[in-house]
Design a protein around this motif. Structure first.
Motif, PDB file in Angstrom:
ATOM      1  N   GLN A   1       1.471  -0.880  10.554  1.00  0.00           N
ATOM      2  CA  GLN A   1       0.938  -0.851   9.197  1.00  0.00           C
ATOM      3  C   GLN A   1       2.107  -0.953   8.205  1.00  0.00           C
ATOM      4  OE1 GLN A   1      -2.245  -0.615   7.583  1.00  0.00           O
ATOM      5  NE2 GLN A   1      -0.839  -1.055   5.889  1.00  0.00           N
TER       6      GLN A   1
ATOM      7  N   GLY B   1     -11.810   6.196  -3.565  1.00  0.00           N
ATOM      8  CA  GLY B   1     -11.169   4.904  -3.339  1.00  0.00           C
ATOM      9  C   GLY B   1     -10.024   4.954  -2.351  1.00  0.00           C
ATOM     10  N   ILE B   2      -9.897   6.061  -1.644  1.00  0.00           N
ATOM     11  CA  ILE B   2      -8.832   6.239  -0.665  1.00  0.00           C
ATOM     12  C   ILE B   2      -9.328   5.772   0.704  1.00  0.00           C
ATOM     13  CG2 ILE B   2      -7.407   7.950   0.523  1.00  0.00           C
ATOM     14  CD1 ILE B   2      -7.640   9.647  -2.081  1.00  0.00           C
ATOM     15  N   ASP B   3      -8.512   4.995   1.378  1.00  0.00           N
ATOM     16  CA  ASP B   3      -8.832   4.520   2.728  1.00  0.00           C
ATOM     17  C   ASP B   3      -8.387   5.593   3.721  1.00  0.00           C
ATOM     18  OD1 ASP B   3      -9.198   3.227   5.125  1.00  0.00           O
ATOM     19  OD2 ASP B   3      -7.912   1.506   4.656  1.00  0.00           O
TER      20      ASP B   3
ATOM     21  N   GLU C   1     -13.233   9.272   0.389  1.00  0.00           N
ATOM     22  CA  GLU C   1     -13.464   7.834   0.332  1.00  0.00           C
ATOM     23  C   GLU C   1     -14.081   7.425  -0.994  1.00  0.00           C
ATOM     24  OE1 GLU C   1     -15.693   7.346   3.899  1.00  0.00           O
ATOM     25  OE2 GLU C   1     -13.920   7.548   5.194  1.00  0.00           O
TER      26      GLU C   1
ATOM     27  N   PRO D   1       0.831  -1.222   0.000  1.00  0.00           N
ATOM     28  CA  PRO D   1       0.000   0.000   0.000  1.00  0.00           C
ATOM     29  C   PRO D   1       0.858   1.261   0.000  1.00  0.00           C
ATOM     30  CG  PRO D   1       0.020  -1.008   2.173  1.00  0.00           C
ATOM     31  CD  PRO D   1       0.687  -1.983   1.254  1.00  0.00           C
TER      32      PRO D   1
ATOM     33  N   ARG E   1      -8.324   7.336   7.281  1.00  0.00           N
ATOM     34  CA  ARG E   1      -8.508   6.956   8.676  1.00  0.00           C
ATOM     35  C   ARG E   1      -8.185   8.156   9.557  1.00  0.00           C
ATOM     36  NH1 ARG E   1      -5.686   0.923   8.825  1.00  0.00           N
ATOM     37  NH2 ARG E   1      -6.270   0.313   6.693  1.00  0.00           N
TER      38      ARG E   1
ATOM     39  N   LYS F   1      -4.087   7.295  -6.759  1.00  0.00           N
ATOM     40  CA  LYS F   1      -5.271   6.452  -6.973  1.00  0.00           C
ATOM     41  C   LYS F   1      -5.836   6.651  -8.368  1.00  0.00           C
ATOM     42  CE  LYS F   1      -7.957   3.382  -5.117  1.00  0.00           C
ATOM     43  NZ  LYS F   1      -7.433   2.096  -4.634  1.00  0.00           N
TER      44      LYS F   1
ATOM     45  N   GLU G   1      -3.611   0.108  -3.381  1.00  0.00           N
ATOM     46  CA  GLU G   1      -4.227   0.450  -2.100  1.00  0.00           C
ATOM     47  C   GLU G   1      -3.570   1.720  -1.567  1.00  0.00           C
ATOM     48  OE1 GLU G   1      -5.198  -1.494   2.295  1.00  0.00           O
ATOM     49  OE2 GLU G   1      -3.662  -2.396   1.014  1.00  0.00           O
TER      50      GLU G   1
ATOM     51  N   ILE H   1      -3.713   4.382   1.661  1.00  0.00           N
ATOM     52  CA  ILE H   1      -4.194   4.608   3.028  1.00  0.00           C
ATOM     53  C   ILE H   1      -3.681   5.960   3.504  1.00  0.00           C
ATOM     54  CG2 ILE H   1      -4.226   3.753   5.397  1.00  0.00           C
ATOM     55  CD1 ILE H   1      -3.452   0.976   4.262  1.00  0.00           C
TER      56      ILE H   1
END
Length: 477
Positions: free
Chosen positions: A102, A72-74, A69, A4, A76, A22, A29, A31
């Protein structure tokens, strides 16, 4: 997925990188860890929100968490990255007292900067603010609003992120009638205008002898005149000893040379520092002003670790050496380039010239490159400067105003090194011409020969920049 792209920091550089990566590599992936609630917001808009010119906090959000989001971005939020280990390609993340590791394939450190309040004693008192967070801006605007007029709906669209305990505590207070501003840089000048809009008695304290030091003498003088005309009391060449409290532990005065100036609120705007504590112990090299050292592609000296934004240095277009000038475009542009690099297309982050603009009431100022002669000499140049004042439009056309331009060049080569501009009629945006000239390594003679647009409503035949170039070129001849 095993590789990621992990981003630390959910603002300009971080989200620009995440979005670009992205977009270019949809299967990667991505994050983003953000230690707080707020993401993708406009730092530079805060004084105008406090003033009331920007209506809502939500107006300063470039992207909402939902929009991020949707890309497609995670994302947090409330996840703080507390350690980086380039040897194992992992970061340690803390969430609600618990920690986890992580892994990353590529890592971007985009942790920004923090406002400096040391060594101002009393900067932690109630009623003292640093305008470097959305919560601080929200609390100060609430403080400036009479309790009966406070409207929580003003936070519509951003209410879920707001520190309501802080905001409501200030909303319950009687509004201040006087304010101190410690520091005469961008924030100080903009906050003087903001406080004046609320009819406060405003005192601005500046340790150097003039405001806005990077802009040079002429803009500083014109801004000082403008502030005074609008009732701001300037205390130049004055060092603040401390901020002192009243009976309720709220700021009640500024102490200077054993004299106390009574105030009801204060803003400390004496500068910012890069947030680099995260990389302590990670073996990542620091550079200018303790910002993270990077190469032309935003790479640190540790493999697959990048840095961008206010925590990282950049290369200066004039000197070719690393520099640290934390600004919004710099962060966005570098982040986007790194996102593209990580996605497989190596892209330089570009150079900086320190181009910046600021407004004090109707007075606009811009600056770019190197104006200070001492700094120019340290970089190996033989600097010479000229300052001119000319009309912003044709003399017979209404709406014009005096525009002051300063240009600095190298006497030996004629190369343009920097410039500043000040005036009331679209002056600031003219600085972009000089920034472009710097990026092109132009001489003053080449600048003088530029084919700039002319029409009476916009400019005299000889634009003020061309006039300044003509005068300086004559000095160099």
């Amino acid at each position: 997925m095993s590789d990621p792209f992990v981003v630390v920091g959910g603002d300009a550089a971080g989200l620009s990188a995440a979005s670009k990566c992205k977009r270019e590599d949809p299967d990667r992936e991505v994050i983003v860890f953000e230690k707080g609630e707020w993401v993708s917001y406009a730092h530079c808009g805060m004084p105008y929100y406090v003033k009331g010119e920007v209506e809502s906090l939500s107006d300063m959000l470039s992207l909402t968490p939902a929009e991020i989001e949707d890309r497609g971005i995670d994302l947090r939020r409330n996840h703080e990255v507390v350690a980086v280990d380039p040897d194992t390609n992992t970061v340690t993340v803390e969430r609600e007292g618990e920690r986890f590791q992580q892994p990353y394939g590529d890592l971007l450190v985009a942790t920004g900067a923090h406002a400096v309040s040391d060594p101002i004693a009393g900067a932690d008192l109630a009623g003292v603010f640093t305008i470097h967070s959305m919560d601080a801006a929200a609390a100060l605007r609430a403080f400036l609003t009479p309790p009966a007029a406070f409207d929580p709906d003003a936070f519509d669209g951003a209410g879920e992120f707001v520190d309501w305990e802080l905001v409501e505590a200030y909303a319950a207070r009687d509004p201040p009638e006087s304010a101190a501003i410690v520091g005469g840089g961008y924030v100080g000048v903009e906050m003087a205008e903001a406080f004046s809009a609320h009819d406060l008695d405003v005192h601005l304290f500046q340790r150097p002898e003039r405001l806005l030091p990077p802009f040079g003498a002429a803009p500083a003088e014109r801004v000082a005149e403008t502030l005074c005309e609008h009732g701001v009391t300037l205390h130049l060449d004055t060092e603040v000893d401390e901020l002192v409290a009243g009976a309720d532990d709220t700021v009640a005065g500024v102490v200077v040379d054993d004299e106390r100036v009574p105030v009801d609120t204060a803003v400390v705007g004496i500068g910012i520092e890069p947030n680099t504590a995260l990389v302590d112990g990670a073996g990542i090299e620091l550079g200018v002003e303790s910002a993270i050292a990077i190469d032309d592609y935003g790479r640190t000296d540790r493999e697959r670790v990048y840095a961008a934004g206010d925590c990282a240095e950049m290369r200066h277009a004039v000197t070719g050496e690393p520099d640290w000038v934390p600004l919004g475009l710099t962060a966005n542009r570098a982040g986007r380039a790194i996102g593209q690099t990580v996605a497989g297309t190596p892209t330089p982050v570009g150079d900086i010239a320190g181009t910046a603009v600021v407004k004090a009431f109707e007075m606009e100022c811009g600056r770019t490159g190197i104006l200070d002669h001492e700094r120019a000499r340290e970089a190996g140049f033989d600097p010479v400067s000229e300052t001119i004042t000319a009309g912003s439009r044709s003399g017979y056309y209404p709406g014009g105003a005096e525009t002051t331009v300063t240009l600095t060049a190298d006497r030996r080569t004629g190369r343009l090194l920097g410039g500043s501009i000040a005036g009331e009629d679209r002056a600031a945006i003219r600085i972009d011409t000089l920034a472009t000239a710097l990026e092109g390594d132009m001489t003053v003679g080449e600048l003088e020969r530029l084919d700039l647009a002319y029409a009476p409503p916009f400019s005299p035949v000889w634009d003020p920049i061309l006039t300044a170039a003509k005068v300086l070129n004559g000095e160099l001849a």
